[in-house]
Design an enzyme around this catalytic site. Sequence first.
Site, mmCIF file in Angstrom:
data_model
loop_
_atom_site.group_PDB
_atom_site.id
_atom_site.type_symbol
_atom_site.label_atom_id
_atom_site.label_comp_id
_atom_site.label_asym_id
_atom_site.label_seq_id
_atom_site.Cartn_x
_atom_site.Cartn_y
_atom_site.Cartn_z
ATOM 1 N N GLU A 156 0.950 -10.452 -7.953
ATOM 2 C CA GLU A 156 0.225 -10.397 -6.664
ATOM 3 C C GLU A 156 -0.384 -11.769 -6.341
ATOM 4 O O GLU A 156 -1.528 -11.866 -5.902
ATOM 5 C CB GLU A 156 -0.894 -9.343 -6.746
ATOM 6 C CG GLU A 156 -0.408 -7.972 -7.156
ATOM 7 C CD GLU A 156 -1.499 -6.911 -7.224
ATOM 8 O OE1 GLU A 156 -2.609 -7.152 -6.712
ATOM 9 O OE2 GLU A 156 -1.238 -5.839 -7.804
ATOM 10 N N MET A 208 3.167 2.734 -1.587
ATOM 11 C CA MET A 208 3.575 3.551 -2.740
ATOM 12 C C MET A 208 2.381 3.905 -3.615
ATOM 13 O O MET A 208 2.546 4.313 -4.769
ATOM 14 C CB MET A 208 4.639 2.822 -3.562
ATOM 15 C CG MET A 208 5.995 2.793 -2.902
ATOM 16 S SD MET A 208 7.215 2.111 -4.026
ATOM 17 C CE MET A 208 8.718 2.448 -3.122
ATOM 18 N N LYS A 209 1.189 3.708 -3.095
ATOM 19 C CA LYS A 209 -0.012 4.051 -3.877
ATOM 20 C C LYS A 209 -0.202 5.564 -3.885
ATOM 21 O O LYS A 209 0.432 6.295 -3.111
ATOM 22 C CB LYS A 209 -1.215 3.319 -3.309
ATOM 23 C CG LYS A 209 -1.144 1.824 -3.646
ATOM 24 C CD LYS A 209 -2.243 1.013 -3.020
ATOM 25 C CE LYS A 209 -2.129 -0.446 -3.490
ATOM 26 N NZ LYS A 209 -3.041 -1.341 -2.748
ATOM 27 N N HIS A 228 4.816 -0.166 -6.831
ATOM 28 C CA HIS A 228 3.384 -0.384 -7.075
ATOM 29 C C HIS A 228 2.636 0.733 -6.356
ATOM 30 O O HIS A 228 2.712 0.777 -5.133
ATOM 31 C CB HIS A 228 2.989 -1.749 -6.518
ATOM 32 C CG HIS A 228 1.528 -2.051 -6.600
ATOM 33 N ND1 HIS A 228 0.906 -2.398 -7.776
ATOM 34 C CD2 HIS A 228 0.538 -2.040 -5.659
ATOM 35 C CE1 HIS A 228 -0.383 -2.622 -7.532
ATOM 36 N NE2 HIS A 228 -0.628 -2.406 -6.271
ATOM 37 N N ASN A 262 -2.447 0.584 -13.479
ATOM 38 C CA ASN A 262 -3.073 -0.617 -12.901
ATOM 39 C C ASN A 262 -4.556 -0.639 -13.274
ATOM 40 O O ASN A 262 -5.237 0.388 -13.154
ATOM 41 C CB ASN A 262 -2.934 -0.516 -11.365
ATOM 42 C CG ASN A 262 -3.175 -1.816 -10.625
ATOM 43 O OD1 ASN A 262 -2.977 -2.913 -11.174
ATOM 44 N ND2 ASN A 262 -3.578 -1.719 -9.364
ATOM 45 N N GLU A 263 -5.024 -1.779 -13.768
ATOM 46 C CA GLU A 263 -6.469 -2.046 -13.906
ATOM 47 C C GLU A 263 -7.213 -1.013 -14.750
ATOM 48 O O GLU A 263 -8.260 -0.505 -14.351
ATOM 49 C CB GLU A 263 -7.109 -2.133 -12.512
ATOM 50 C CG GLU A 263 -6.470 -3.205 -11.638
ATOM 51 C CD GLU A 263 -7.100 -3.313 -10.256
ATOM 52 O OE1 GLU A 263 -7.993 -2.514 -9.919
ATOM 53 O OE2 GLU A 263 -6.689 -4.222 -9.503
ATOM 54 N N ASN A 268 0.800 -1.230 0.000
ATOM 55 C CA ASN A 268 0.000 0.000 0.000
ATOM 56 C C ASN A 268 0.833 1.281 0.000
ATOM 57 O O ASN A 268 0.334 2.325 -0.398
ATOM 58 C CB ASN A 268 -0.911 0.048 1.246
ATOM 59 C CG ASN A 268 -2.087 -0.914 1.112
ATOM 60 O OD1 ASN A 268 -2.813 -0.890 0.124
ATOM 61 N ND2 ASN A 268 -2.241 -1.795 2.100
ATOM 62 N N TRP A 322 1.278 -12.208 -2.558
ATOM 63 C CA TRP A 322 0.658 -11.020 -1.961
ATOM 64 C C TRP A 322 0.438 -11.186 -0.447
ATOM 65 O O TRP A 322 -0.687 -11.164 0.044
ATOM 66 C CB TRP A 322 -0.647 -10.694 -2.697
ATOM 67 C CG TRP A 322 -1.002 -9.229 -2.651
ATOM 68 C CD1 TRP A 322 -2.095 -8.670 -2.049
ATOM 69 C CD2 TRP A 322 -0.273 -8.133 -3.224
ATOM 70 N NE1 TRP A 322 -2.075 -7.302 -2.206
ATOM 71 C CE2 TRP A 322 -0.970 -6.940 -2.925
ATOM 72 C CE3 TRP A 322 0.928 -8.033 -3.958
ATOM 73 C CZ2 TRP A 322 -0.524 -5.672 -3.331
ATOM 74 C CZ3 TRP A 322 1.353 -6.772 -4.369
ATOM 75 C CH2 TRP A 322 0.630 -5.621 -4.038
HETATM 76 C C1 XIL Z 1 -4.812 -4.282 -1.774
HETATM 77 C C2 XIL Z 1 -4.059 -4.248 -0.452
HETATM 78 O O1 XIL Z 1 -3.401 -5.491 -0.257
HETATM 79 C C3 XIL Z 1 -5.029 -3.983 0.677
HETATM 80 O O2 XIL Z 1 -4.325 -3.847 1.900
HETATM 81 C C4 XIL Z 1 -5.825 -2.705 0.389
HETATM 82 O O3 XIL Z 1 -6.806 -2.535 1.390
HETATM 83 C C5 XIL Z 1 -6.498 -2.797 -0.967
HETATM 84 O O4 XIL Z 1 -5.527 -3.068 -1.955
HETATM 85 N N1 XIL Z 1 -4.951 -5.310 -6.751
HETATM 86 C C6 XIL Z 1 -3.915 -4.451 -6.521
HETATM 87 C C7 XIL Z 1 -3.421 -4.239 -5.142
HETATM 88 O O5 XIL Z 1 -3.314 -3.959 -7.492
HETATM 89 O O6 XIL Z 1 -2.914 -2.933 -4.960
HETATM 90 C C8 XIL Z 1 -4.482 -4.537 -4.132
HETATM 91 O O7 XIL Z 1 -3.903 -4.435 -2.834
HETATM 92 C C9 XIL Z 1 -5.096 -5.899 -4.364
HETATM 93 C C10 XIL Z 1 -5.747 -5.939 -5.717
#
Ligand code: XIL
Length: 364
Positions: A274, A83-84, A117, A165-166, A81, A321
């Site tokens: 992950e 580096m978000k 990430h 991402n996504e 988390n 993960w």
């Molecule tokens: C997740 C984390 O592990 C949690 O702690 C947080 O609450 C939500 O995000 N896809 C991703 C990750 O790219 O960043 C996510 O990580 C899980 C799904």
Amino acid sequence: MSYHESLRRSFFVAIASAVALLIVSCDSEDMSDLLDIEEDPLYSLASFPVGVAVSSPDLLGDNIYFRSLSAHHFNSITCGNDMKMDALHPSEGSYSWGNADFLIDFAQQHNKRIHGHVLVWHSQVPLWMEDYQGTSDQWEALLKDHIKTIVTHYQAEVFSWDVVNEAFEEDGSLRHTIWRDNIGDDYIAKCFQWAREAGPGIKLFYNDYGLSFNGPKFWAVQAMIDDFQSRNPPIPIDGIGFQMHISDDNPPLANIQAVVDTIEARGLLVHFSELDVSLNRNGYYSELTEAMKQRQKERYYDVFTVYRSLPDELQAGITIWGVGDSDSWIRSFFGRIDWPLLFDDNYDPKPAFWGVVEALQDSG
Ligand code: XIL
């Protein structure tokens, strides 16, 4: 006993207790630092990096098992988390590096590669960005500053970044996000260009979930790669991150093999970024049985075996993960009991762990 004698005695007692205290406290500091782990480090068995997601509360707290297993078994670290966007850029014009720096120190002390990430996502976005009002040019300037500042800041430490991402929906359409809606459909390409300008030597990944189902979302990613590679000049992209939040029974192994082969054919790196294997996708179970443990072991074995089919130069690694089942995001995020990781709630290795060891040791 004379007054002086008793004073001398108390003096020696005091010195002796201070020394004893020092020894005990040094000892307990050493012990609280890292535990000895019996098993060979997983990464030492692999020809590619084997990583783990860590986060500052896990490492900063007193979870010695989490810390020890992370340090022992893995040679790559992803911040789960820290580096978000919301973590690094909590308010306009100000960045907050402290927690991520702490994880980077840990990684460096233990000689681990750091995978970044994530630079751009629609989730875990700070409120000020969500609420931002501006022209398309201003939005572009905001995102460009975000990417360039972070990539530049961690230029020396971070080996690779999940740039976006996504970005796609399940049906393959571009997801509506504040980035797409304010900057336009080409925002993904722009993000990769800005990241490359700021970090010429850094590996750049597109990351997503559900790609291993080999359906419309994966085809959209394929089309994006083809588009990037056919432009003049090409848009820089080095690899694809398959999140691999999978289950014991889904997706079929053949689909995982097919998507890996497709990315290999395009000459890009593959990161299983992950990985976790849910045993309770539908929430039917309340207990972990021996049969479930064995199914999960086979699944981890199979996933690692498929990954090993890639040529060495395209293996960016497999990142798990989390460490112990009780740390898994699945329990807190989806609010169900599950046991998706390699170590159980007591941090003992599960059959899944031995499935990975077997896959890595298998000479076939
Ligand atoms: C997740 C984390 O592990 C949690 O702690 C947080 O609450 C939500 O995000 N896809 C991703 C990750 O790219 O960043 C996510 O990580 C899980 C799904």
